[in-house]
Motif scaffolding. Structure first.
Motif, PDB file in Angstrom:
ATOM      1  N   VAL A  47       4.654  -0.374  -9.765  1.00  9.91           N
ATOM      2  CA  VAL A  47       4.598  -1.206  -8.557  1.00  9.91           C
ATOM      3  C   VAL A  47       4.261  -2.643  -8.939  1.00  9.91           C
ATOM      4  O   VAL A  47       4.869  -3.588  -8.436  1.00  9.91           O
ATOM      5  CB  VAL A  47       3.576  -0.639  -7.540  1.00  9.91           C
ATOM      6  N   TYR A  48       3.324  -2.809  -9.846  1.00 10.03           N
ATOM      7  CA  TYR A  48       2.943  -4.151 -10.307  1.00 10.03           C
ATOM      8  C   TYR A  48       4.160  -4.885 -10.891  1.00 10.03           C
ATOM      9  O   TYR A  48       4.406  -6.052 -10.563  1.00 10.03           O
ATOM     10  CB  TYR A  48       1.817  -4.060 -11.343  1.00 10.03           C
ATOM     11  N   LEU A 106       2.265   2.158  -3.392  1.00 12.87           N
ATOM     12  CA  LEU A 106       1.241   2.694  -4.284  1.00 12.87           C
ATOM     13  C   LEU A 106       0.952   4.175  -4.027  1.00 12.87           C
ATOM     14  O   LEU A 106       0.411   4.854  -4.891  1.00 12.87           O
ATOM     15  CB  LEU A 106      -0.035   1.867  -4.176  1.00 12.87           C
ATOM     16  N   SER A 131      -7.887  -2.735  -9.148  1.00 11.88           N
ATOM     17  CA  SER A 131      -6.454  -2.876  -8.885  1.00 11.88           C
ATOM     18  C   SER A 131      -6.181  -4.116  -8.040  1.00 11.88           C
ATOM     19  O   SER A 131      -5.232  -4.855  -8.292  1.00 11.88           O
ATOM     20  CB  SER A 131      -5.924  -1.629  -8.182  1.00 11.88           C
ATOM     21  N   TYR A 132      -7.010  -4.339  -7.040  1.00 10.60           N
ATOM     22  CA  TYR A 132      -6.852  -5.521  -6.179  1.00 10.60           C
ATOM     23  C   TYR A 132      -6.896  -6.797  -7.020  1.00 10.60           C
ATOM     24  O   TYR A 132      -6.054  -7.685  -6.849  1.00 10.60           O
ATOM     25  CB  TYR A 132      -7.938  -5.548  -5.107  1.00 10.60           C
ATOM     26  N   GLU A 183       3.585   4.918  -9.583  1.00 13.34           N
ATOM     27  CA  GLU A 183       2.480   4.516 -10.445  1.00 13.34           C
ATOM     28  C   GLU A 183       2.180   3.029 -10.269  1.00 13.34           C
ATOM     29  O   GLU A 183       3.084   2.216 -10.095  1.00 13.34           O
ATOM     30  CB  GLU A 183       2.833   4.781 -11.904  1.00 13.34           C
ATOM     31  N   GLU A 184       0.904   2.693 -10.354  1.00 13.28           N
ATOM     32  CA  GLU A 184       0.461   1.317 -10.150  1.00 13.28           C
ATOM     33  C   GLU A 184       1.168   0.336 -11.072  1.00 13.28           C
ATOM     34  O   GLU A 184       1.564  -0.747 -10.636  1.00 13.28           O
ATOM     35  CB  GLU A 184      -1.053   1.239 -10.343  1.00 13.28           C
ATOM     36  N   ASP A 185       1.342   0.681 -12.351  1.00 11.17           N
ATOM     37  CA  ASP A 185       2.000  -0.234 -13.292  1.00 11.17           C
ATOM     38  C   ASP A 185       3.431  -0.535 -12.876  1.00 11.17           C
ATOM     39  O   ASP A 185       3.890  -1.674 -12.993  1.00 11.17           O
ATOM     40  CB  ASP A 185       1.995   0.337 -14.713  1.00 11.17           C
ATOM     41  N   SER A 194       0.820  -1.212   0.000  1.00 11.56           N
ATOM     42  CA  SER A 194       0.000   0.000   0.000  1.00 11.56           C
ATOM     43  C   SER A 194       0.855   1.264   0.000  1.00 11.56           C
ATOM     44  O   SER A 194       0.541   2.237  -0.687  1.00 11.56           O
ATOM     45  CB  SER A 194      -0.922   0.010   1.214  1.00 11.56           C
ATOM     46  N   ARG A 206      -6.203  -7.216 -10.122  1.00  8.61           N
ATOM     47  CA  ARG A 206      -4.993  -7.316 -10.940  1.00  8.61           C
ATOM     48  C   ARG A 206      -3.817  -7.818 -10.103  1.00  8.61           C
ATOM     49  O   ARG A 206      -3.118  -8.749 -10.490  1.00  8.61           O
ATOM     50  CB  ARG A 206      -4.672  -5.947 -11.532  1.00  8.61           C
ATOM     51  N   PHE A 207      -3.596  -7.193  -8.959  1.00  6.94           N
ATOM     52  CA  PHE A 207      -2.480  -7.577  -8.095  1.00  6.94           C
ATOM     53  C   PHE A 207      -2.676  -8.979  -7.527  1.00  6.94           C
ATOM     54  O   PHE A 207      -1.719  -9.724  -7.371  1.00  6.94           O
ATOM     55  CB  PHE A 207      -2.305  -6.562  -6.957  1.00  6.94           C
ATOM     56  N   LEU A 213      -6.805  -0.066  -1.659  1.00 11.72           N
ATOM     57  CA  LEU A 213      -6.693  -0.449  -3.058  1.00 11.72           C
ATOM     58  C   LEU A 213      -8.072  -0.641  -3.666  1.00 11.72           C
ATOM     59  O   LEU A 213      -8.915  -1.339  -3.094  1.00 11.72           O
ATOM     60  CB  LEU A 213      -5.892  -1.754  -3.160  1.00 11.72           C
TER      61      LEU A 213
END
Length: 185
Positions: free
Chosen positions: A138-139, A130, A169-170, A134-136, A127, A172-173, A165
Protein backbone atom coordinates in the motif's frame (compact mmCIF):
# COMPACT_ATOMS: atom_id res chain seq x y z
CA UNK A 1 7.45 14.19 19.27
CA UNK A 2 4.24 12.35 20.05
CA UNK A 3 1.54 11.74 17.46
CA UNK A 4 -0.81 14.29 19.04
CA UNK A 5 1.96 16.90 19.23
CA UNK A 6 2.81 16.32 15.59
CA UNK A 7 -0.81 16.70 14.53
CA UNK A 8 -1.24 19.85 16.58
CA UNK A 9 1.83 21.44 14.99
CA UNK A 10 1.33 20.19 11.44
CA UNK A 11 -2.39 19.68 10.96
CA UNK A 12 -4.52 22.59 9.93
CA UNK A 13 -8.29 22.66 10.34
CA UNK A 14 -10.47 21.44 7.51
CA UNK A 15 -12.64 24.05 5.91
CA UNK A 16 -12.04 24.52 2.21
CA UNK A 17 -8.87 22.79 1.15
CA UNK A 18 -6.77 25.31 -0.74
CA UNK A 19 -3.90 23.48 -2.42
CA UNK A 20 -1.32 24.64 -4.93
CA UNK A 21 -0.72 22.63 -8.12
CA UNK A 22 1.12 19.41 -7.24
CA UNK A 23 0.48 19.71 -3.49
CA UNK A 24 -0.34 16.44 -1.70
CA UNK A 25 -2.48 16.38 1.42
CA UNK A 26 -3.40 13.76 4.01
CA UNK A 27 -6.95 14.32 5.23
CA UNK A 28 -7.76 12.68 8.56
CA UNK A 29 -11.43 11.76 8.73
CA UNK A 30 -13.73 10.21 11.27
CA UNK A 31 -15.37 8.02 8.61
CA UNK A 32 -14.86 6.81 5.05
CA UNK A 33 -15.93 8.79 2.02
CA UNK A 34 -14.61 11.55 -0.25
CA UNK A 35 -14.09 15.00 1.31
CA UNK A 36 -16.43 16.75 -1.16
CA UNK A 37 -17.53 19.34 1.42
CA UNK A 38 -13.95 20.54 1.86
CA UNK A 39 -12.96 20.74 -1.81
CA UNK A 40 -12.97 24.17 -3.45
CA UNK A 41 -15.45 24.82 -6.25
CA UNK A 42 -12.78 24.61 -8.97
CA UNK A 43 -11.83 21.06 -7.94
CA UNK A 44 -15.10 19.80 -9.42
CA UNK A 45 -14.12 21.11 -12.87
CA UNK A 46 -11.46 18.37 -13.26
CA UNK A 47 -11.69 15.71 -10.55
CA UNK A 48 -10.73 12.05 -10.26
CA UNK A 49 -12.26 10.19 -7.31
CA UNK A 50 -10.64 6.93 -6.24
CA UNK A 51 -13.31 5.41 -4.04
CA UNK A 52 -13.46 2.38 -1.79
CA UNK A 53 -16.54 3.65 0.01
CA UNK A 54 -19.09 4.86 -2.54
CA UNK A 55 -20.54 3.55 -5.79
CA UNK A 56 -20.39 5.71 -8.92
CA UNK A 57 -24.16 6.33 -8.61
CA UNK A 58 -23.78 7.71 -5.09
CA UNK A 59 -20.78 9.82 -6.14
CA UNK A 60 -22.83 11.23 -9.03
CA UNK A 61 -25.65 12.09 -6.61
CA UNK A 62 -23.24 13.83 -4.23
CA UNK A 63 -21.53 15.77 -7.03
CA UNK A 64 -24.93 16.89 -8.34
CA UNK A 65 -26.13 17.77 -4.82
CA UNK A 66 -23.09 20.05 -4.49
CA UNK A 67 -24.25 21.80 -7.68
CA UNK A 68 -21.53 20.50 -9.99
CA UNK A 69 -21.50 18.87 -13.41
CA UNK A 70 -20.74 15.14 -13.04
CA UNK A 71 -19.33 15.05 -16.59
CA UNK A 72 -16.19 16.73 -15.17
CA UNK A 73 -15.60 13.91 -12.70
CA UNK A 74 -14.00 10.50 -13.11
CA UNK A 75 -14.25 7.57 -10.71
CA UNK A 76 -12.04 4.58 -10.06
CA UNK A 77 -14.30 2.25 -8.04
CA UNK A 78 -12.39 -0.04 -5.68
CA UNK A 79 -14.82 -2.71 -4.58
CA UNK A 80 -15.32 -6.45 -4.57
CA UNK A 81 -18.99 -5.89 -5.38
CA UNK A 82 -20.27 -5.75 -8.95
CA UNK A 83 -22.32 -2.70 -9.89
CA UNK A 84 -24.03 -1.23 -12.91
CA UNK A 85 -23.59 2.39 -13.79
CA UNK A 86 -24.75 4.24 -16.87
CA UNK A 87 -24.38 7.92 -16.27
CA UNK A 88 -22.33 11.02 -17.04
CA UNK A 89 -19.29 10.24 -14.85
CA UNK A 90 -16.21 8.75 -16.48
CA UNK A 91 -15.88 5.41 -14.67
CA UNK A 92 -12.97 2.99 -14.93
CA UNK A 93 -13.21 -0.74 -14.58
CA UNK A 94 -14.02 -1.93 -11.07
CA UNK A 95 -10.92 -3.03 -9.15
CA UNK A 96 -10.77 -5.33 -6.12
CA UNK A 97 -9.23 -3.66 -3.02
CA UNK A 98 -6.48 -6.30 -2.87
CA UNK A 99 -5.46 -5.68 -6.53
CA UNK A 100 -3.00 -2.82 -6.10
CA UNK A 101 -1.60 -3.34 -9.60
CA UNK A 102 -5.10 -3.01 -11.03
CA UNK A 103 -5.68 0.12 -8.97
CA UNK A 104 -2.49 1.70 -10.32
CA UNK A 105 -3.47 0.82 -13.91
CA UNK A 106 -6.97 2.32 -13.59
CA UNK A 107 -5.72 5.44 -11.79
CA UNK A 108 -3.08 5.86 -14.53
CA UNK A 109 -5.91 5.88 -17.08
CA UNK A 110 -7.73 8.46 -14.95
CA UNK A 111 -4.64 10.68 -14.84
CA UNK A 112 -5.05 11.04 -18.61
CA UNK A 113 -8.19 13.11 -17.94
CA UNK A 114 -6.59 15.43 -15.37
CA UNK A 115 -5.23 18.74 -16.61
CA UNK A 116 -1.85 19.83 -15.19
CA UNK A 117 -2.25 22.66 -12.65
CA UNK A 118 -6.05 22.25 -12.73
CA UNK A 119 -6.73 18.59 -11.92
CA UNK A 120 -7.65 17.20 -8.50
CA UNK A 121 -7.48 13.65 -7.18
CA UNK A 122 -9.26 12.38 -4.07
CA UNK A 123 -8.57 8.96 -2.60
CA UNK A 124 -11.34 8.33 -0.09
CA UNK A 125 -9.95 5.58 2.13
CA UNK A 126 -6.37 4.51 2.51
CA UNK A 127 -7.64 2.61 5.54
CA UNK A 128 -9.64 0.20 3.37
CA UNK A 129 -6.62 -0.76 1.30
CA UNK A 130 -4.72 -1.57 4.47
CA UNK A 131 -7.40 -4.11 5.38
CA UNK A 132 -6.83 -6.01 2.10
CA UNK A 133 -3.13 -5.65 1.30
CA UNK A 134 0.23 -5.61 3.05
CA UNK A 135 1.32 -2.23 4.39
CA UNK A 136 4.51 -2.14 2.28
CA UNK A 137 2.53 -2.69 -0.92
CA UNK A 138 0.00 0.00 0.00
CA UNK A 139 2.86 2.37 0.85
CA UNK A 140 4.48 1.80 -2.57
CA UNK A 141 1.16 2.43 -4.35
CA UNK A 142 0.56 5.66 -2.44
CA UNK A 143 4.16 6.81 -2.92
CA UNK A 144 3.70 6.31 -6.66
CA UNK A 145 0.36 8.17 -6.64
CA UNK A 146 1.80 11.11 -4.70
CA UNK A 147 4.87 11.27 -6.95
CA UNK A 148 2.81 11.04 -10.13
CA UNK A 149 0.45 13.73 -8.85
CA UNK A 150 3.36 16.06 -8.08
CA UNK A 151 4.96 15.49 -11.48
CA UNK A 152 1.66 16.23 -13.22
CA UNK A 153 0.83 19.20 -10.96
CA UNK A 154 -2.34 17.48 -9.76
CA UNK A 155 -3.65 18.52 -6.34
CA UNK A 156 -4.36 15.39 -4.29
CA UNK A 157 -6.28 14.67 -1.10
CA UNK A 158 -5.75 11.24 0.46
CA UNK A 159 -8.26 10.40 3.19
CA UNK A 160 -7.50 8.23 6.18
CA UNK A 161 -9.52 7.13 9.19
CA UNK A 162 -6.72 7.87 11.66
CA UNK A 163 -7.90 5.44 14.34
CA UNK A 164 -7.35 2.53 11.94
CA UNK A 165 -3.58 3.02 11.68
CA UNK A 166 -0.92 2.35 14.32
CA UNK A 167 1.28 5.32 15.27
CA UNK A 168 4.42 3.84 13.68
CA UNK A 169 2.61 3.18 10.40
CA UNK A 170 1.01 6.63 10.51
CA UNK A 171 4.42 8.29 10.85
CA UNK A 172 5.74 6.33 7.88
CA UNK A 173 2.77 7.17 5.64
CA UNK A 174 2.68 10.78 6.85
CA UNK A 175 5.99 11.41 5.08
CA UNK A 176 4.35 10.94 1.68
CA UNK A 177 2.32 14.14 1.89
CA UNK A 178 3.09 17.83 2.15
CA UNK A 179 0.58 18.56 4.90
CA UNK A 180 -2.07 17.04 7.15
CA UNK A 181 -5.58 18.33 7.68
CA UNK A 182 -7.87 16.96 10.32
CA UNK A 183 -11.62 16.92 9.78
CA UNK A 184 -12.09 17.73 13.44
CA UNK A 185 -9.56 20.55 13.39
Amino acid sequence: MSDSEMRSTLARPASTLDLTPGEQLLFEKASKGPPFDQLPEEAFDNLLVVSTALSPSVIEQQITAHGHDPRSVGVVPITATDYRYDGPLWVSQRVEPSDLTGISIEVSKGFGYLEPSQGWLTFDSISTLLMYAEEDRVYRLLAWLASNSRENEVRSVFSLVRSMLADESYQRFRGLWDDVVSETG
